[in-house]
Design a protein around this motif. Structure first.
Motif, PDB file in Angstrom:
ATOM      1  N   GLY A  97      12.357 -42.928 132.607  1.00 29.62           N
ATOM      2  CA  GLY A  97      13.552 -41.888 132.468  1.00 29.62           C
ATOM      3  C   GLY A  97      13.560 -40.979 133.580  1.00 29.62           C
ATOM      4  N   TRP A 109      22.387 -38.211 130.521  1.00 28.38           N
ATOM      5  CA  TRP A 109      21.786 -38.820 129.370  1.00 28.38           C
ATOM      6  C   TRP A 109      22.144 -40.134 128.855  1.00 28.38           C
ATOM      7  CZ3 TRP A 109      23.250 -40.364 124.689  1.00 28.38           C
ATOM      8  CH2 TRP A 109      24.277 -40.097 124.195  1.00 28.38           C
ATOM      9  N   ILE A 113      19.953 -43.326 129.393  1.00 26.63           N
ATOM     10  CA  ILE A 113      19.806 -44.392 128.236  1.00 26.63           C
ATOM     11  C   ILE A 113      20.151 -45.773 128.398  1.00 26.63           C
ATOM     12  CG2 ILE A 113      21.693 -43.703 126.726  1.00 26.63           C
ATOM     13  CD1 ILE A 113      19.803 -43.652 124.503  1.00 26.63           C
ATOM     14  N   CYS A 116      17.479 -47.438 130.802  1.00 30.04           N
ATOM     15  CA  CYS A 116      16.388 -47.588 129.913  1.00 30.04           C
ATOM     16  C   CYS A 116      16.353 -48.490 128.781  1.00 30.04           C
ATOM     17  CB  CYS A 116      15.718 -46.129 129.510  1.00 30.04           C
ATOM     18  SG  CYS A 116      15.397 -45.277 130.674  1.00 30.04           S
ATOM     19  N   ALA A 117      17.745 -48.465 128.156  1.00 35.45           N
ATOM     20  CA  ALA A 117      17.748 -49.564 126.885  1.00 35.45           C
ATOM     21  C   ALA A 117      18.151 -50.893 127.538  1.00 35.45           C
ATOM     22  CB  ALA A 117      19.090 -49.005 126.174  1.00 35.45           C
ATOM     23  N   SER A 120      14.781 -52.368 128.685  1.00 39.13           N
ATOM     24  CA  SER A 120      13.698 -52.444 127.407  1.00 39.13           C
ATOM     25  C   SER A 120      14.403 -53.793 126.715  1.00 39.13           C
ATOM     26  CB  SER A 120      13.915 -51.402 126.562  1.00 39.13           C
ATOM     27  OG  SER A 120      13.189 -51.750 125.096  1.00 39.13           O
ATOM     28  N   SER A 149      13.920 -46.707 124.155  1.00 44.53           N
ATOM     29  CA  SER A 149      15.218 -46.038 124.641  1.00 44.53           C
ATOM     30  C   SER A 149      14.835 -44.629 124.538  1.00 44.53           C
ATOM     31  CB  SER A 149      16.418 -46.657 123.706  1.00 44.53           C
ATOM     32  OG  SER A 149      16.480 -47.891 124.163  1.00 44.53           O
ATOM     33  N   VAL A 150      14.155 -44.003 123.313  1.00 43.66           N
ATOM     34  CA  VAL A 150      14.067 -42.804 122.845  1.00 43.66           C
ATOM     35  C   VAL A 150      13.074 -42.288 124.145  1.00 43.66           C
ATOM     36  CG1 VAL A 150      12.814 -41.166 121.464  1.00 43.66           C
ATOM     37  CG2 VAL A 150      14.504 -42.810 120.561  1.00 43.66           C
ATOM     38  N   GLY A 152      12.895 -43.273 127.345  1.00 47.50           N
ATOM     39  CA  GLY A 152      13.852 -42.947 128.493  1.00 47.50           C
ATOM     40  C   GLY A 152      14.532 -41.928 128.559  1.00 47.50           C
ATOM     41  N   VAL A 153      15.265 -41.351 127.218  1.00 46.85           N
ATOM     42  CA  VAL A 153      16.030 -40.190 127.140  1.00 46.85           C
ATOM     43  C   VAL A 153      15.076 -38.823 127.226  1.00 46.85           C
ATOM     44  CG1 VAL A 153      17.205 -38.791 125.502  1.00 46.85           C
ATOM     45  CG2 VAL A 153      17.801 -41.241 125.902  1.00 46.85           C
ATOM     46  N   TRP A 156      14.405 -38.285 130.959  1.00 41.41           N
ATOM     47  CA  TRP A 156      15.589 -37.801 131.552  1.00 41.41           C
ATOM     48  C   TRP A 156      15.644 -36.153 130.982  1.00 41.41           C
ATOM     49  CZ3 TRP A 156      19.105 -35.024 128.451  1.00 41.41           C
ATOM     50  CH2 TRP A 156      20.226 -34.507 129.232  1.00 41.41           C
TER      51      TRP A 156
END
Length: 190
Positions: A97, A109, A113, A116-117, A120, A149-150, A152-153, A156
């Motif tokens: 992130g 964000w 996300i 990153c998502a 992933s 994903s969480v 990555g946020v 950020w």
């Protein structure tokens, strides 16, 4: 017990190629500096480490079970997902992130996300395919995708919080790939 495919002969060239491509992109855009090269190097090292730890081990053979094999896939969220795994997967994606935030012109964000998502998801698909086609040692899991994903946020959010501090923003601005005339582009939250 079973031979494994060596990791380094695959991961090291991957990291080198990614590093060279990122340097080329920076050079092509006229943005190549030592600080931005450091971000490219960190991204290449991080990517190699992620592949080494999520796609490998790949075994050369499995023992014959004699019965039907289970599908290496978990699509049920939360059930039987250990908190240790969730925390580990979140923490592993925090640096991504941050790196993505440094590389994007406007690291909202939502953009971070999505990237990153997507990365992933690519990892989970690779785990599924290597498990089914190449004796991979991982199971694709929706819980890992959610946790990554969480993470990555959170990366950020940490980056955005640092960019709100003037002294940190000036320093971090040297590492950001897209910049304004003053060298720092303000971070906007979508």
């Amino acid at each position: 017990m079973f031979g494994k495919l060596p990791t380094l002969p695959f991961v090291v060239p991957l990291g080198i190629v990614l590093f060279v491509v990122l340097l080329w992109l920076l050079h092509r855009r006229g943005r190549l500096t030592v600080a931005r090269s450091a971000v490219a190097a960190a991204t290449a090292l991080y990517s190699g480490g992620i592949v080494a730890n999520t796609v490998f081990p790949i075994y050369l053979a499995w023992p014959s079970s004699g019965g039907s094999e289970l599908l290496p896939l978990n699509l049920v969220p939360v059930v039987d997902y250990e908190i240790d795994d969730a925390v580990q997967n979140i923490l592993v994606f925090v640096p991504l992130g941050i790196l993505v935030s440094l590389m994007l012109a406007r690291p909202t964000w939502l953009r971070v996300i999505a990237i990153c998502a997507g990365i992933s998801l690519g990892i989970e698909v690779a785990q599924f395919l290597t498990a089914r086609l190449a004796h991979g040692g991982h199971v694709a899991d929706v819980n890992d995708w959610i946790s990554n994903s969480v993470g990555g946020v959170l990366g950020w959010a940490l980056s955005a919080a640092c960019m709100r501090q003037p002294v940190l923003a000036r320093w971090i601005g040297r590492f950001r790939w897209p910049t304004t005339q003053s060298g720092v582009r303000p971070s906007r939250s979508a």
